[in-house]
Design a protein around this motif. Structure first.
Motif, PDB file in Angstrom:
ATOM      1  N   CYS A 207       0.826  -1.041  -0.014  1.00  0.00           N
ATOM      2  CA  CYS A 207      -0.022  -0.039   0.169  1.00  0.00           C
ATOM      3  C   CYS A 207       0.819   1.175   0.044  1.00  0.00           C
ATOM      4  O   CYS A 207       1.882   1.305   0.618  1.00  0.00           O
ATOM      5  CB  CYS A 207      -0.714   0.108   1.352  1.00  0.00           C
ATOM      6  SG  CYS A 207      -1.918  -1.445   1.404  1.00  0.00           S
ATOM      7  N   CYS A 208       0.326   2.412  -0.527  1.00  0.00           N
ATOM      8  CA  CYS A 208       1.026   3.534  -0.618  1.00  0.00           C
ATOM      9  C   CYS A 208       1.000   4.268   0.741  1.00  0.00           C
ATOM     10  O   CYS A 208       0.193   4.460   1.386  1.00  0.00           O
ATOM     11  CB  CYS A 208       0.222   4.384  -1.568  1.00  0.00           C
ATOM     12  SG  CYS A 208       1.179   6.176  -1.599  1.00  0.00           S
ATOM     13  N   PRO A 209       2.145   4.528   1.507  1.00  0.00           N
ATOM     14  CA  PRO A 209       2.405   5.119   2.586  1.00  0.00           C
ATOM     15  C   PRO A 209       1.709   6.551   2.578  1.00  0.00           C
ATOM     16  O   PRO A 209       1.287   7.098   3.853  1.00  0.00           O
ATOM     17  CB  PRO A 209       3.624   5.084   3.008  1.00  0.00           C
ATOM     18  CG  PRO A 209       4.438   4.451   1.793  1.00  0.00           C
ATOM     19  CD  PRO A 209       3.371   4.122   0.755  1.00  0.00           C
ATOM     20  N   ASN A 210       1.612   7.077   1.493  1.00  0.00           N
ATOM     21  CA  ASN A 210       1.013   8.253   1.359  1.00  0.00           C
ATOM     22  C   ASN A 210      -0.627   8.430   1.529  1.00  0.00           C
ATOM     23  O   ASN A 210      -1.158   9.499   2.451  1.00  0.00           O
ATOM     24  CB  ASN A 210       1.613   9.067   0.199  1.00  0.00           C
ATOM     25  CG  ASN A 210       1.599  10.532   0.212  1.00  0.00           C
ATOM     26  OD1 ASN A 210       1.801  11.204   1.345  1.00  0.00           O
ATOM     27  ND2 ASN A 210       1.048  11.354  -0.885  1.00  0.00           N
ATOM     28  N   CYS A 211      -1.134   7.658   0.698  1.00  0.00           N
ATOM     29  CA  CYS A 211      -2.644   7.745   0.516  1.00  0.00           C
ATOM     30  C   CYS A 211      -3.290   6.398   0.745  1.00  0.00           C
ATOM     31  O   CYS A 211      -4.388   6.496   1.042  1.00  0.00           O
ATOM     32  CB  CYS A 211      -3.111   8.189  -0.725  1.00  0.00           C
ATOM     33  SG  CYS A 211      -2.600   7.095  -2.110  1.00  0.00           S
ATOM     34  N   GLY A 212      -2.620   5.388   1.194  1.00  0.00           N
ATOM     35  CA  GLY A 212      -3.118   4.097   1.184  1.00  0.00           C
ATOM     36  C   GLY A 212      -3.652   3.356   0.065  1.00  0.00           C
ATOM     37  O   GLY A 212      -4.193   2.032   0.493  1.00  0.00           O
ATOM     38  N   HIS A 223       4.986   2.806  -8.150  1.00  0.00           N
ATOM     39  CA  HIS A 223       4.366   4.122  -7.965  1.00  0.00           C
ATOM     40  C   HIS A 223       2.961   4.021  -7.597  1.00  0.00           C
ATOM     41  O   HIS A 223       2.315   2.894  -7.812  1.00  0.00           O
ATOM     42  CB  HIS A 223       4.199   4.906  -9.627  1.00  0.00           C
ATOM     43  CG  HIS A 223       3.494   4.183 -10.472  1.00  0.00           C
ATOM     44  ND1 HIS A 223       3.581   3.158 -11.230  1.00  0.00           N
ATOM     45  CD2 HIS A 223       2.129   4.584 -10.724  1.00  0.00           C
ATOM     46  CE1 HIS A 223       2.760   2.829 -12.026  1.00  0.00           C
ATOM     47  NE2 HIS A 223       1.591   3.753 -11.808  1.00  0.00           N
ATOM     48  N   CYS A 224       2.318   4.859  -7.069  1.00  0.00           N
ATOM     49  CA  CYS A 224       0.981   4.741  -6.568  1.00  0.00           C
ATOM     50  C   CYS A 224      -0.006   5.200  -7.669  1.00  0.00           C
ATOM     51  O   CYS A 224       0.037   6.278  -8.258  1.00  0.00           O
ATOM     52  CB  CYS A 224       0.962   6.061  -5.299  1.00  0.00           C
ATOM     53  SG  CYS A 224      -0.840   5.881  -4.892  1.00  0.00           S
ATOM     54  N   GLY A 225      -1.041   4.524  -7.864  1.00  0.00           N
ATOM     55  CA  GLY A 225      -1.884   4.823  -8.918  1.00  0.00           C
ATOM     56  C   GLY A 225      -3.083   5.866  -8.684  1.00  0.00           C
ATOM     57  O   GLY A 225      -3.500   6.367  -9.497  1.00  0.00           O
ATOM     58  N   GLU A 226      -2.831   6.325  -7.339  1.00  0.00           N
ATOM     59  CA  GLU A 226      -3.735   7.217  -6.870  1.00  0.00           C
ATOM     60  C   GLU A 226      -3.329   8.940  -6.582  1.00  0.00           C
ATOM     61  O   GLU A 226      -4.005   9.853  -6.796  1.00  0.00           O
ATOM     62  CB  GLU A 226      -4.564   6.810  -5.522  1.00  0.00           C
ATOM     63  CG  GLU A 226      -5.512   5.700  -5.856  1.00  0.00           C
ATOM     64  CD  GLU A 226      -6.544   5.704  -6.766  1.00  0.00           C
ATOM     65  OE1 GLU A 226      -7.257   6.965  -6.941  1.00  0.00           O
ATOM     66  OE2 GLU A 226      -6.966   4.873  -7.638  1.00  0.00           O
ATOM     67  N   CYS A 227      -1.939   8.811  -5.964  1.00  0.00           N
ATOM     68  CA  CYS A 227      -1.369  10.020  -5.483  1.00  0.00           C
ATOM     69  C   CYS A 227      -0.052  10.297  -6.329  1.00  0.00           C
ATOM     70  O   CYS A 227       0.476   9.144  -7.174  1.00  0.00           O
ATOM     71  CB  CYS A 227      -1.238  10.096  -4.196  1.00  0.00           C
ATOM     72  SG  CYS A 227      -0.057   9.206  -3.419  1.00  0.00           S
ATOM     73  N   VAL A 228       0.783  11.310  -6.148  1.00  0.00           N
ATOM     74  CA  VAL A 228       2.143  11.345  -6.783  1.00  0.00           C
ATOM     75  C   VAL A 228       3.160  10.682  -6.226  1.00  0.00           C
ATOM     76  O   VAL A 228       4.238  10.814  -6.761  1.00  0.00           O
ATOM     77  CB  VAL A 228       2.466  12.918  -6.429  1.00  0.00           C
ATOM     78  CG1 VAL A 228       1.399  13.988  -7.268  1.00  0.00           C
ATOM     79  CG2 VAL A 228       2.443  13.299  -5.013  1.00  0.00           C
ATOM     80  N   ASN A 229       2.952   9.852  -5.244  1.00  0.00           N
ATOM     81  CA  ASN A 229       3.897   9.019  -4.639  1.00  0.00           C
ATOM     82  C   ASN A 229       4.581   7.912  -5.502  1.00  0.00           C
ATOM     83  O   ASN A 229       3.882   7.289  -6.172  1.00  0.00           O
ATOM     84  CB  ASN A 229       3.511   8.270  -3.408  1.00  0.00           C
ATOM     85  CG  ASN A 229       4.675   7.680  -2.493  1.00  0.00           C
ATOM     86  OD1 ASN A 229       5.600   8.351  -2.711  1.00  0.00           O
ATOM     87  ND2 ASN A 229       4.290   6.812  -1.731  1.00  0.00           N
ATOM     88  N   ARG A 230       5.956   8.183  -5.900  1.00  0.00           N
ATOM     89  CA  ARG A 230       6.669   7.235  -6.842  1.00  0.00           C
ATOM     90  C   ARG A 230       8.122   6.931  -6.489  1.00  0.00           C
ATOM     91  O   ARG A 230       8.529   7.612  -5.747  1.00  0.00           O
ATOM     92  CB  ARG A 230       6.595   7.581  -8.088  1.00  0.00           C
ATOM     93  CG  ARG A 230       6.802   8.870  -8.495  1.00  0.00           C
ATOM     94  CD  ARG A 230       7.171   9.332 -10.008  1.00  0.00           C
ATOM     95  NE  ARG A 230       5.921   9.003 -10.801  1.00  0.00           N
ATOM     96  CZ  ARG A 230       5.585   8.008 -11.660  1.00  0.00           C
ATOM     97  NH1 ARG A 230       6.783   7.224 -11.791  1.00  0.00           N
ATOM     98  NH2 ARG A 230       4.490   8.004 -12.179  1.00  0.00           N
TER      99      ARG A 230
HETATM  100 ZN   LIG Z   1      -0.725   7.076  -2.879  1.00  0.00          ZN
END
Ligand SMILES: [Zn+2]
Length: 421
Positions: A207-212, A223-230
């Motif tokens: 899971c993305c630590p930034n948005c879950g 990379h995250c499919g939902e936010c800018v985290n990569r």
């Molecule tokens: Zn994310």
């Protein structure tokens, strides 16, 4: 005569701090003489009781590197110390893994003239130790479940690291870009050197630590499919057996220490050494010569059998350790305990795939050998239960054997084999 000694760093300390290091040092020596380990922790504990801010006093004026993460702390600390050792300066280090405040105090107090220090730090204590030492460099290796009873904590840890690093603008961070939790934890630090150090164990970072949301992976990239985290752009890369430095030059990384995890630790060490102006060639020659780390990886002769000890404390560690086993038919002994430092819950054994042990002699030992036996049975791995390492040696009739153990089981085996191990 103490008056004829050259002035050391301790003479610059306030009286109470000097007293604290002296009393602490004496307690440590007494503890060593009494045969209670290397005595460093008790000395530090007493020193801190007399002078609670002793760590920052001892750290003052030194260039400090902190090393933290779930796996590879002790080895990476050793490798960085070797690389920085080429500068010819004395380096303080808690080489035997006493990685909480008292251990750091003891390491610094023991080396008053060292202008540099490379210190392994427990993950939970990193923010406080960063603040106390004003470290110049912080090295973040990886984050995964260590003990089942601490499973929920790694996200919280990453959050705390993130805040601590954001609040230390002068600190240089060396971080593993392949571990999404590490990348997130270092994401607000001012100066980061990203290393593609690899991540075999993905189970704690879906899971993305930034948005879950769900993280998407494509090879090493993520990379995250939902936010800018990569995955951040990297300067240093471990590519198979090669290291690629920031100039793009590739060199073979030929270590005495076995396995991918240690190559990864070595690349991190090269990146840290670079911050201090140690060239890759110079750092590499030092790192390649390291052959054992606090009893791990060394070959010990026991009743005609060459034993090699491997420490693996958690699922990610077992995965890496299974990778470095000598090829079949070399027998393997696995030892598992569940004391407090190991974590009381052994259900993590089910997260490891043991099928590659099929077809070789496997011995199972440790206080929780029955838990391990059930697990191996499920993976259809044949095994024999033994009480001691000597029993396994006698049954194996082999010139060599690998011994994999978790924390307290490893210490017990080392005690049996003698401190030469
Ligand atoms: Zn994310």
């Amino acid at each position: 005569m103490s008056t004829s000694r050259p002035p050391d760093r301790r003479s610059g300390l306030p009286l109470r701090a000097r007293l604290a290091t002296t009393v602490g040092g004496a307690a440590g020596r007494a503890s060593r003489l009494a045969g209670r380990g290397d005595g460093s922790v008790i000395g530090g504990v007493i020193g801190l009781r007399l002078k609670p801010d002793l760590l920052s006093l001892l750290a003052r004026g030194r260039q400090i590197v902190l090393v933290t993460g779930t796996n590879g702390k002790t080895t990476t600390t050793r490798l960085i110390t070797a690389a920085l050792g080429t500068l010819g300066q004395q380096i303080a280090s808690n080489a035997f893994g006493a990685n909480m405040e008292a251990g750091l105090v003891a390491a610094l107090a023991k080396a008053p003239d060292a202008t540099m220090a490379v210190l392994e730090v427990d993950e939970k204590h990193m923010p406080a130790m960063l603040e106390a030492t004003g470290a110049r460099v912080v090295t973040l290796l990886n984050l995964s479940r260590d003990q089942m009873d601490r499973a929920a904590e790694i996200w919280l840890l990453a959050r705390r690291w993130r805040a601590a690093l954001a609040a230390a603008p002068d600190c240089r961070v060396i971080a593993n870009a392949d571990d999404p939790l590490i990348a997130w934890a270092a994401g607000q630090a001012r100066k980061v050197v990203w290393v593609a150090a690899g991540q075999r164990w993905h189970d704690d970072s879906w899971c993305c630590p930034n948005c879950g949301s769900h993280l998407r992976r494509d090879g090493e990239d993520w990379h995250c499919g939902e936010c800018v985290n990569r995955r951040p752009p990297v300067s240093w890369v471990l590519a198979g057996d090669e290291v690629i430095d920031p100039t793009g030059r590739s060199r073979p990384l030929d270590l005495i220490l076995p396995g991918r995890a240690n190559r990864s630790n070595a690349v991190v060490a090269l990146a840290v050494a670079d911050v201090f102006g140690v060239g890759v060639t110079q750092a590499m020659s030092a790192v390649q010569q390291v052959r054992s780390v606090a009893g791990r990886y060394t070959q010990i002769e026991r009743r005609g059998c060459g034993l090699r000890l491997l420490l693996a404390k958690n699922p990610a560690g077992w995965l890496e350790a299974l990778d470095v086993l000598a090829p079949a038919p070399v027998p393997v002994m696995l030892a598992v305990n569940a004391q407090v430092p190991d974590g009381k819950d052994t259900s993590w054994l089910w997260d490891v795939d043991y099928r590659r042990l099929r077809g070789r002699q496997v011995f199972v030992s440790g206080e929780r050998r029955l838990d391990l036996a059930v697990r191996l049975e499920a993976d259809e791995v044949a095994f024999r239960i033994v009480g001691t390492v000597d029993e396994a040696v006698d049954l194996a009739h082999s010139a060599s054997m690998d011994v994999m153990a978790n924390y307290t089981a490893f210490q017990q085996i080392r005690a049996v084999l003698g401190r030469s191990a």
